[in-house]
Scaffold this active site. Structure first.
Site, PDB file in Angstrom:
ATOM      1  N   THR A 113       0.850  -1.186   0.000  1.00 50.17           N
ATOM      2  CA  THR A 113       0.000   0.000   0.000  1.00 50.17           C
ATOM      3  C   THR A 113       0.884   1.233   0.000  1.00 50.17           C
ATOM      4  O   THR A 113       1.912   1.282   0.690  1.00 50.17           O
ATOM      5  CB  THR A 113      -0.962  -0.016   1.206  1.00 50.17           C
ATOM      6  OG1 THR A 113      -1.804   1.134   1.163  1.00 50.17           O
ATOM      7  CG2 THR A 113      -0.225  -0.060   2.531  1.00 50.17           C
ATOM      8  N   HIS A 114       0.486   2.227  -0.809  1.00 49.08           N
ATOM      9  CA  HIS A 114       1.280   3.439  -0.978  1.00 49.08           C
ATOM     10  C   HIS A 114       0.394   4.655  -0.754  1.00 49.08           C
ATOM     11  O   HIS A 114      -0.758   4.675  -1.188  1.00 49.08           O
ATOM     12  CB  HIS A 114       1.878   3.472  -2.395  1.00 49.08           C
ATOM     13  CG  HIS A 114       2.675   4.714  -2.675  1.00 49.08           C
ATOM     14  ND1 HIS A 114       3.858   4.994  -2.035  1.00 49.08           N
ATOM     15  CD2 HIS A 114       2.449   5.751  -3.522  1.00 49.08           C
ATOM     16  CE1 HIS A 114       4.324   6.150  -2.473  1.00 49.08           C
ATOM     17  NE2 HIS A 114       3.483   6.629  -3.379  1.00 49.08           N
ATOM     18  N   ASP A 146       5.939  -5.299  -8.191  1.00 41.04           N
ATOM     19  CA  ASP A 146       6.797  -5.838  -9.236  1.00 41.04           C
ATOM     20  C   ASP A 146       8.222  -5.336  -9.001  1.00 41.04           C
ATOM     21  O   ASP A 146       8.537  -4.849  -7.916  1.00 41.04           O
ATOM     22  CB  ASP A 146       6.268  -5.493 -10.634  1.00 41.04           C
ATOM     23  CG  ASP A 146       6.265  -3.992 -10.925  1.00 41.04           C
ATOM     24  OD1 ASP A 146       6.809  -3.215 -10.105  1.00 41.04           O
ATOM     25  OD2 ASP A 146       5.714  -3.604 -11.977  1.00 41.04           O
ATOM     26  N   GLY A 148       9.758  -2.767 -10.096  1.00 43.37           N
ATOM     27  CA  GLY A 148       9.945  -1.330 -10.057  1.00 43.37           C
ATOM     28  C   GLY A 148       9.614  -0.752  -8.695  1.00 43.37           C
ATOM     29  O   GLY A 148       9.317  -1.476  -7.733  1.00 43.37           O
TER      30      GLY A 148
END
Length: 205
Positions: A113-114, A146, A148
């Site tokens: 979560t961002h 992922d 990145g």
């Protein structure tokens, strides 16, 4: 007919564990469909580990500096998580980027979560960057991790209004509340209903 076996969650943390606590509280209800089977951390002496211990949940600590290389740490973390046979691995304020070994084992079931509406404002200063840019809506994004930085397939997003008198602290706290609710709701839906990922699009039936 017997009740379904609850999904197994491994939660990774780096700090106070407020998101972890929300998941522990939700999982106390059998209808939620999941149970936290282990909590991993990248450092000792944090409140999140105390929360896990209080709930009777096994814990482990893998500090990057305890291993000869970042790859060795990543392999050890992957091995420790795998021991608990998780259906989902949840980054709940886990401040380390995992590597190839971990993603090979859990990439399609590792959620994070961002505190921004991705793809805008990736990285560790989402609310600060959103305020500096002058946006009127901030928020939180739940996504599958992922290779990145905050670039994986998006599961869900929730918007939070930005007020004219907001500071980084006030906006961050308001996002945290919405973020926590979204995390608990969506993890429950994922484990109860399943999901597919195709062309970056996440579908929960």
């Amino acid at each position: 007919m017997s009740d379904p076996v609850p999904a197994r969650l491994v939660v990774l943390i780096s700090g106070s564990g407020s998101n972890l606590q929300a998941l522990l509280d939700a999982a106390a209800d059998p209808a939620y469909g999941a149970t936290v089977v282990a909590v991993g951390a990248d450092r000792d002496g944090i409140a999140g580990l105390d929360r896990a211990a209080a709930a009777g949940v096994p814990t482990f600590v893998d500090s990057v500096k305890a291993y000869p290389s970042r790859d060795d740490w990543d392999a050890a973390l992957a091995e420790h998580v795998a021991q608990y046979e998780p259906d989902l691995v949840i980054s709940a304020g886990f401040l380390k980027l995992v590597g190839e070994r971990f993603l090979a084992g859990f990439g399609d079931r590792y959620v994070n979560t961002h505190n921004a509406l991705l793809p805008a404002f990736p990285g560790i200063h989402g609310p600060r960057d959103a305020l500096a840019y002058g946006v009127k809506l901030a928020g939180a994004t739940l996504f599958f991790v992922d290779a990145g930085v905050d670039t994986g397939p998006i599961i869900a997003q929730v918007a939070v209004p930005v007020f004219s008198d907001d500071t980084e602290d006030t906006l961050t706290e308001r996002i945290k509340d919405a973020e926590r609710r979204q995390l608990v709701e969506c993890v429950g839906r994922l484990v109860r209903e399943g999901w597919t990922i195709k062309d970056r699009k996440v579908t929960i039936p």
